[in-house]
Design a protein around this motif. Sequence first.
Motif, PDB file in Angstrom:
ATOM      1  N   ASN A   1       0.832  -1.193   0.000  1.00 44.38           N
ATOM      2  CA  ASN A   1       0.000   0.000   0.000  1.00 44.38           C
ATOM      3  C   ASN A   1       0.869   1.247   0.000  1.00 44.38           C
ATOM      4  N   ASN A   2       0.407   2.275  -0.710  1.00 47.28           N
ATOM      5  CA  ASN A   2       1.075   3.576  -0.793  1.00 47.28           C
ATOM      6  C   ASN A   2       2.427   3.536  -1.514  1.00 47.28           C
ATOM      7  N   ALA A   3       2.809   2.372  -2.017  1.00 50.58           N
ATOM      8  CA  ALA A   3       4.025   2.308  -2.839  1.00 50.58           C
ATOM      9  C   ALA A   3       3.695   2.855  -4.229  1.00 50.58           C
ATOM     10  N   PRO A   4       4.687   3.338  -4.955  1.00 53.91           N
ATOM     11  CA  PRO A   4       4.407   3.866  -6.295  1.00 53.91           C
ATOM     12  C   PRO A   4       3.871   2.763  -7.222  1.00 53.91           C
ATOM     13  N   TYR A   5       3.041   3.171  -8.161  1.00 52.74           N
ATOM     14  CA  TYR A   5       2.665   2.244  -9.222  1.00 52.74           C
ATOM     15  C   TYR A   5       3.896   1.993 -10.076  1.00 52.74           C
ATOM     16  N   GLU A   6       4.157   0.746 -10.406  1.00 58.97           N
ATOM     17  CA  GLU A   6       5.235   0.420 -11.337  1.00 58.97           C
ATOM     18  C   GLU A   6       4.652  -0.303 -12.544  1.00 58.97           C
ATOM     19  N   ILE A   7       4.914   0.246 -13.707  1.00 53.00           N
ATOM     20  CA  ILE A   7       4.487  -0.376 -14.961  1.00 53.00           C
ATOM     21  C   ILE A   7       5.754  -0.786 -15.699  1.00 53.00           C
ATOM     22  N   SER A   8       5.966  -2.081 -15.821  1.00 49.91           N
ATOM     23  CA  SER A   8       7.187  -2.600 -16.450  1.00 49.91           C
ATOM     24  C   SER A   8       6.880  -3.117 -17.846  1.00 49.91           C
ATOM     25  N   PHE A   9       7.760  -2.801 -18.789  1.00 53.64           N
ATOM     26  CA  PHE A   9       7.643  -3.272 -20.164  1.00 53.64           C
ATOM     27  C   PHE A   9       8.827  -4.176 -20.479  1.00 53.64           C
ATOM     28  N   GLU A  10       8.532  -5.297 -21.123  1.00 56.63           N
ATOM     29  CA  GLU A  10       9.576  -6.238 -21.523  1.00 56.63           C
ATOM     30  C   GLU A  10       9.446  -6.534 -23.015  1.00 56.63           C
ATOM     31  N   VAL A  11      10.546  -6.339 -23.748  1.00 61.74           N
ATOM     32  CA  VAL A  11      10.581  -6.620 -25.191  1.00 61.74           C
ATOM     33  C   VAL A  11      11.781  -7.536 -25.463  1.00 61.74           C
ATOM     34  N   PRO A  12      11.619  -8.823 -25.240  1.00 70.58           N
ATOM     35  CA  PRO A  12      12.761  -9.754 -25.284  1.00 70.58           C
ATOM     36  C   PRO A  12      13.381  -9.943 -26.658  1.00 70.58           C
ATOM     37  N   ASN A  13      12.666  -9.555 -27.731  1.00 70.49           N
ATOM     38  CA  ASN A  13      13.176  -9.813 -29.083  1.00 70.49           C
ATOM     39  C   ASN A  13      13.605  -8.550 -29.815  1.00 70.49           C
ATOM     40  N   ALA A  14      13.788  -7.445 -29.083  1.00 73.02           N
ATOM     41  CA  ALA A  14      14.264  -6.198 -29.681  1.00 73.02           C
ATOM     42  C   ALA A  14      15.555  -5.777 -28.984  1.00 73.02           C
ATOM     43  N   TYR A  15      16.534  -5.352 -29.758  1.00 72.42           N
ATOM     44  CA  TYR A  15      17.832  -4.985 -29.208  1.00 72.42           C
ATOM     45  C   TYR A  15      18.062  -3.481 -29.185  1.00 72.42           C
ATOM     46  N   ARG A  16      17.351  -2.754 -30.011  1.00 72.07           N
ATOM     47  CA  ARG A  16      17.513  -1.310 -30.023  1.00 72.07           C
ATOM     48  C   ARG A  16      16.717  -0.701 -28.864  1.00 72.07           C
ATOM     49  N   PRO A  17      17.108   0.484 -28.355  1.00 78.07           N
ATOM     50  CA  PRO A  17      16.333   1.127 -27.291  1.00 78.07           C
ATOM     51  C   PRO A  17      14.973   1.594 -27.800  1.00 78.07           C
ATOM     52  N   ILE A  18      13.949   1.321 -27.031  1.00 73.98           N
ATOM     53  CA  ILE A  18      12.577   1.675 -27.393  1.00 73.98           C
ATOM     54  C   ILE A  18      11.994   2.575 -26.319  1.00 73.98           C
ATOM     55  N   LYS A  19      11.372   3.650 -26.737  1.00 72.09           N
ATOM     56  CA  LYS A  19      10.750   4.597 -25.812  1.00 72.09           C
ATOM     57  C   LYS A  19       9.281   4.251 -25.617  1.00 72.09           C
ATOM     58  N   PHE A  20       8.884   4.014 -24.357  1.00 74.07           N
ATOM     59  CA  PHE A  20       7.489   3.772 -24.014  1.00 74.07           C
ATOM     60  C   PHE A  20       6.908   5.022 -23.363  1.00 74.07           C
ATOM     61  N   GLU A  21       5.676   5.329 -23.706  1.00 73.28           N
ATOM     62  CA  GLU A  21       4.955   6.438 -23.083  1.00 73.28           C
ATOM     63  C   GLU A  21       3.663   5.926 -22.473  1.00 73.28           C
ATOM     64  N   VAL A  22       3.408   6.329 -21.246  1.00 74.78           N
ATOM     65  CA  VAL A  22       2.194   5.943 -20.519  1.00 74.78           C
ATOM     66  C   VAL A  22       1.394   7.207 -20.234  1.00 74.78           C
ATOM     67  N   ARG A  23       0.131   7.179 -20.597  1.00 77.93           N
ATOM     68  CA  ARG A  23      -0.735   8.342 -20.348  1.00 77.93           C
ATOM     69  C   ARG A  23      -1.795   7.970 -19.326  1.00 77.93           C
ATOM     70  N   VAL A  24      -1.863   8.762 -18.263  1.00 81.05           N
ATOM     71  CA  VAL A  24      -2.871   8.599 -17.214  1.00 81.05           C
ATOM     72  C   VAL A  24      -3.626   9.920 -17.112  1.00 81.05           C
TER      73      VAL A  24
END
Length: 249
Positions: A108-131
């Motif tokens: 409780n009261n810990a930050p929300y963590e949203i984790s993204f995993e892309v096991p088959n991509a090697y280049r850096p990928i930018k994720f955006e989350v909108r709330v």
Amino acid sequence: MRFILFIFLSVIGMVSYGKTSKKLENGVYHNEYGTRLIEIKNDTLKCFTLDPGTSGEAGMTGGLSYYPTAICQITEVSNTFFEINSIEGLIKRGVFKDISITEEASGNNAPYEISFEVPNAYRPIKFEVRVGTNLYSGVTEKGKCTIVLDRNGVNPPESFSFSFQPKYYVESSPAGQYFGVLCHRYPYEVNLDSEKNIVIKLPNITDILFYQYYIFGEYIQVLHHGIKWRGDYYKKFRTSSLKKIRIYN
């Protein structure tokens, strides 16, 4: 206006190239350097790009491989010009087909963590989350990134949406144009639980994904022994030459 444009294109084609074929033949066509292929089959056109890993010496010994970059519907405009348009949804449907969204317990009261995993991509990928009106972002390292949301607002968020794009990309033409689809947006909202973190796995994201095209309202021209598209001439392969290449659909 559009009809006049078609007539103009036809006249220019006849003046520039003389007598042209009036039949768009099924088959596989290649550009001058063999870096791109076009496959025509009835009313469908597929574009393919050379896999860099099979060029050079590897290509001479083991053959060349090509991966798909676009799938289009063909519409006849005149005797020598055909309009091509990407078939809606084929690329995006494949990207999110095997998505996995799971929840993990959090205090409780810990930050929300949203984790993204892309096991088959090697280049850096930018994720955006909108709330709501808030936008958060993160960039993958070794196929993973975590975005932290604040739980302490007056109205805790109940859901979020997300999208992704490559952090870097290489232009498709010397003029600096990029023909690929850069941004992919998940079409659904993802629910948030007040005591859970979210892990999202996207196995269908690969480096090749960002080279795929979205084509709208473009034209190919039928010429002697081939076709012209985006200023490049594509010559039809002989059947015997097709044995030396691999095309991945």
